[in-house]
Design an enzyme around this catalytic site. Structure first.
Site, PDB file in Angstrom:
ATOM      1  N   PHE A 140       0.829  -1.203   0.000  1.00 13.62           N
ATOM      2  CA  PHE A 140       0.000   0.000   0.000  1.00 13.62           C
ATOM      3  C   PHE A 140       0.865   1.255   0.000  1.00 13.62           C
ATOM      4  O   PHE A 140       0.671   2.173  -0.776  1.00 13.62           O
ATOM      5  CB  PHE A 140      -0.901  -0.024   1.232  1.00 13.62           C
ATOM      6  CG  PHE A 140      -1.718   1.214   1.410  1.00 13.62           C
ATOM      7  CD1 PHE A 140      -2.767   1.481   0.559  1.00 13.62           C
ATOM      8  CD2 PHE A 140      -1.430   2.109   2.426  1.00 13.62           C
ATOM      9  CE1 PHE A 140      -3.525   2.633   0.716  1.00 13.62           C
ATOM     10  CE2 PHE A 140      -2.177   3.257   2.589  1.00 13.62           C
ATOM     11  CZ  PHE A 140      -3.218   3.508   1.732  1.00 13.62           C
ATOM     12  N   GLU A 435     -47.437  21.892 -30.052  1.00  8.97           N
ATOM     13  CA  GLU A 435     -46.289  22.711 -30.442  1.00  8.97           C
ATOM     14  C   GLU A 435     -46.714  23.879 -31.322  1.00  8.97           C
ATOM     15  O   GLU A 435     -46.238  25.000 -31.151  1.00  8.97           O
ATOM     16  CB  GLU A 435     -45.232  21.861 -31.155  1.00  8.97           C
ATOM     17  CG  GLU A 435     -44.637  20.722 -30.311  1.00  8.97           C
ATOM     18  CD  GLU A 435     -44.102  21.192 -28.961  1.00  8.97           C
ATOM     19  OE1 GLU A 435     -43.701  22.356 -28.844  1.00  8.97           O
ATOM     20  OE2 GLU A 435     -44.108  20.385 -28.013  1.00  8.97           O
ATOM     21  N   HIS A 438     -48.065  26.588 -29.201  1.00  8.80           N
ATOM     22  CA  HIS A 438     -47.001  27.435 -28.654  1.00  8.80           C
ATOM     23  C   HIS A 438     -46.533  28.434 -29.702  1.00  8.80           C
ATOM     24  O   HIS A 438     -46.354  29.618 -29.422  1.00  8.80           O
ATOM     25  CB  HIS A 438     -45.770  26.593 -28.303  1.00  8.80           C
ATOM     26  CG  HIS A 438     -45.871  25.867 -26.998  1.00  8.80           C
ATOM     27  ND1 HIS A 438     -46.211  26.474 -25.836  1.00  8.80           N
ATOM     28  CD2 HIS A 438     -45.620  24.564 -26.685  1.00  8.80           C
ATOM     29  CE1 HIS A 438     -46.185  25.579 -24.851  1.00  8.80           C
ATOM     30  NE2 HIS A 438     -45.832  24.410 -25.345  1.00  8.80           N
ATOM     31  N   ASP A 510     -44.621  23.143 -19.126  1.00  8.87           N
ATOM     32  CA  ASP A 510     -45.043  24.505 -19.468  1.00  8.87           C
ATOM     33  C   ASP A 510     -45.711  25.165 -18.278  1.00  8.87           C
ATOM     34  O   ASP A 510     -45.450  26.326 -17.962  1.00  8.87           O
ATOM     35  CB  ASP A 510     -46.051  24.483 -20.630  1.00  8.87           C
ATOM     36  CG  ASP A 510     -45.470  23.824 -21.864  1.00  8.87           C
ATOM     37  OD1 ASP A 510     -44.240  23.889 -22.031  1.00  8.87           O
ATOM     38  OD2 ASP A 510     -46.250  23.249 -22.643  1.00  8.87           O
TER      39      ASP A 510
HETATM   40 ZN    ZN Z   1     -45.383  22.676 -24.327  1.00  8.17          ZN
END
Ligand code: ZN
Ligand code: ADP
Ligand code: MG
Length: 625
Positions: A140, A435, A438, A510
């Protein structure tokens, strides 16, 4: 970076030798101590066997010196010194055998055979064990030393880079012009200390680099060493914090000692918040003796510099707010250099730095990439360039092209595409409506960031993405922008509700984001003038300017909490209605866009406009005609 071994080889041989000597000593002493026992035992086991009555007889005639009982075996020693042995029934006591005559001088002893036998039987194992431990220790030790971590725990683990080896210069650090300017001074201190000391100025002791992770703090520190041409000792704060109390402090001592011998030089303590937390136990992590001692030692060492010791201590952190105030007072890390996340120009420069050693196609436009990477730090940009190179290599291309860069940005920001994820037609349709919802709402809200791209290819956890790109780096945000953002975020769910009249889980992210924005408007930005006024609610932990937020502690009443909730709900409800109205108004475009999106999966802003403002394109065509 050179790793140095601080134990001379001769010293190492000495240590090895002493371990071996120790093992030898232990073994021989064990052997020596058990020697008489062993010769006695041999005599006993070879003694002739006689009936038990003969021993009782001898006892009465007093012809034995002593009698030894071991379990069911009885040994008797004749006056002449020889032994006989016999067996007694289990349970036959000395009294039953009549060997307890007080007037009889023969000594009768009962030997606790288990213990002795145990020792006898396991002597070999003991020796073996000791040998094993000895060898283990030795292996060691020599291993530890060969890795130069010097087993003596107190030795500093600082990696030292020789002056020659620090090749990083300010040229390798793009952007951060103000930080570089601040640091040029330090380079000058290191190069021409006389200039300052002759006039009576004290060389500053420390500079603290503050900035978000990946903004190039470590890089800058190295660049300072490279510019000044001095050795660079670097150690990470966490390396001071060890299992054993006091080790950290002695590491600090050792590090500073070595640095002083190598002056002029730079000591760089990375992630100093690991040791430099506010002392006294309050706050994070509670009191930690080891950390405190280490910190105290750093402070002591920095105070202990002679006036003309030309060692400058640099440290980096992304949590300046938790640092102990003692670290920040004059004479210590009194110079603070803030490193901001790069802006558009800096991002382009950083990308260029990392494009240097890559084969880029001529058509590559790094400015476009810089525009798409708002909010990224230097390390992210480096990663982006690297991903692009990997992409290009995977395609089997000879040079990196723009598409590789674009794909890489998307991969770094959104996760890699998961084309294998199979969605049902219904799910696909819902995602597309979500989508496009959005996109339309965002596009129609005047303050919202410009739309960049819509995609229904899953990435990471998201089934689809609508991507808005900030026009420029923004440092302030208006109330209207917040509202528009919330409206855009709710556009996805609004579209789902209008078209399918049912609700999916797709909008959870979201909703979370929208709620956070609304809540911040109320608690941080004083945007609820009527009810809450211009008061900040909740004590935030972490510091805003480098983007660390560790939650808030509540410091307001139940009543206020209710008002915050009401404000949040009011805002969200209002914006949701607005989003729905916008979508109902443009219902036809919504359907058209979804049809197109389902067909092409990824839609650019131009393609979106083509359908959304059909007119514009027609106008263009008219002109063209
Ligand atoms: Zn969304
Ligand atoms: P920090 O110490 O602030 O977390 P680093 O200095 O370790 O960040 O930066 C990580 C990597 O990111 C660097 O090795 C470098 O390649 C890249 N990088 C960061 N900032 C810059 C910059 N301003 N210019 C060039 N490269 C940078
Ligand atoms: Mg770092």
């Amino acid at each position: 970076m050179a790793q140095q071994n601080f134990l001379p080889p001769r010293n190492r041989q000495n240590q090895m030798f002493s371990v071996l000597l120790l093992v030898f000593l232990v073994l021989s002493s064990v052997y020596y101590m058990t020697a008489p026992q062993r010769s006695e035992d041999e005599k006993l086991s070879t003694a002739p066997v006689v009936p038990i009555s003969e021993i009782t007889h001898g006892y009465e005639k007093r012809s034995f010196e002593n009698i030894l009982i071991r379990g069911s075996t009885v040994f008797a020693k004749n006056l002449s010194g020889s032994y006989v042995q016999s067996y007694k029934e289990f349970g036959d006591s000395i009294t039953a055998l009549g060997w307890n005559d007080p007037k009889n001088p023969t000594v009768v002893t009962i030997d606790n055979i288990e213990v002795k036998n145990f020792f006898k039987a396991h002597l070999g194992d003991f020796i073996f064990l000791i040998l094993l431990i000895g060898i283990g220790m030795w292996v060691f030790r020599s291993l530890a030393r060969s890795q130069s971590t010097a087993l003596s725990f107190g030795k500093s683990r600082a990696r030292i880079a020789d002056a020659k080896e620090v090749k990083t210069t300010f040229k390798d650090v793009a952007g951060c012009d103000e930080a570089k300017n601040d640091l040029k001074e330090i380079v000058d201190f290191l190069k021409n200390p006389k200039k300052y000391t002759t006039i009576g100025a004290k060389i500053p002791r420390g500079a603290l680099l503050v900035g978000a992770p990946g903004t190039g703090k470590t890089l800058l520190a190295r660049a300072v060493a490279g510019e000044a041409g001095v050795p660079f000792f670097s150690i990470s704060g966490s390396e001071f914090v060890e299992m054993f109390v006091g080790v950290g402090a002695s590491r600090v001592r050792d590090l500073f000692l070595r640095a002083k011998r190598n002056a002029p030089c730079i000591i760089f303590i990375d992630e100093i918040d690991a040791v430099g937390r506010q002392r006294g136990g309050a706050g994070f992590g509670g009191g930690h003796d080891e950390r405190e001692q280490t910190l105290n030692q750093i402070l002591t060492e920095m105070d202990g510099f002679e006036k003309d010791t030309n060692v400058i201590v640099m440290a980096a952190t992304n949590r300046p707010d938790v640092l102990d105030s003692a670290l920040l007072r004059p004479g210590r890390f009194d110079r603070r250099v803030f490193i901001d996340k790069p802006d558009l120009i800096a991002r382009k420069q950083i990308l260029e730095v990392h494009a240097r050693n890559k084969k880029m196609a001529k058509e590559c436009d790094l400015e476009v990439i810089a525009k798409q990477t708002v909010g990224m730090a230097g390390a992210d940009l480096e990663n982006t360039m690297n991903e692009a190179a990997i992409n290009a290599a995977r395609r089997g291309a000879k040079t990196i092209q723009q598409i590789d860069l674009v794909e890489s940005v998307e991969k770094v920001t959104l996760g890699s595409q998961k084309r294998s994820r199979k969605l049902s037609d219904k799910e696909k349709s819902i995602t597309a409506y979500h989508e496009v919802g959005h996109a339309i709402v965002g596009h129609l809200c005047p303050e919202s960031d410009p739309l960049h791209k819509i995609s229904i290819v899953s990435r990471g956890f998201a089934l689809g993405v609508t991507w808005f790109l900030p026009k420029e780096d923004q440092y302030t945000t208006t109330k209207q922008k917040f509202l528009d953002e919330i409206c855009g975020l709710l556009g996805g769910r609004a579209a789902e509700e209008i078209i399918f009249n049912e609700i999916t889980t797709g909008a959870s992210n979201d909703i979370e984001k929208a709620s956070a924005i609304a809540r911040n408007m109320a608690t941080r930005y004083g945007m609820d003038e009527e009810e809450l006024g211009l008061v900040a609610y909740g004590e935030r932990q972490g510091s805003a300017y480098i983007g660390v937020d560790l939650g808030t502690t509540r410091n307001y009443s139940e009543d206020i909490a209710k008002k915050i909730d009401q404000f949040t709900m009011r805002i969200i409800a209002k914006e949701y209605v607005r989003a729905k109205e916008l979508l109902v108004e443009h219902r036809q475009k919504l359907d058209e866009l979804v049809v197109k999106l389902l067909e092409i999966e990824t839609m650019s802003f131009d393609e979106f406009l083509e359908i959304f403002d059909g007119k514009k394109i027609e106008k263009k065509r008219e002109k063209a005609v």
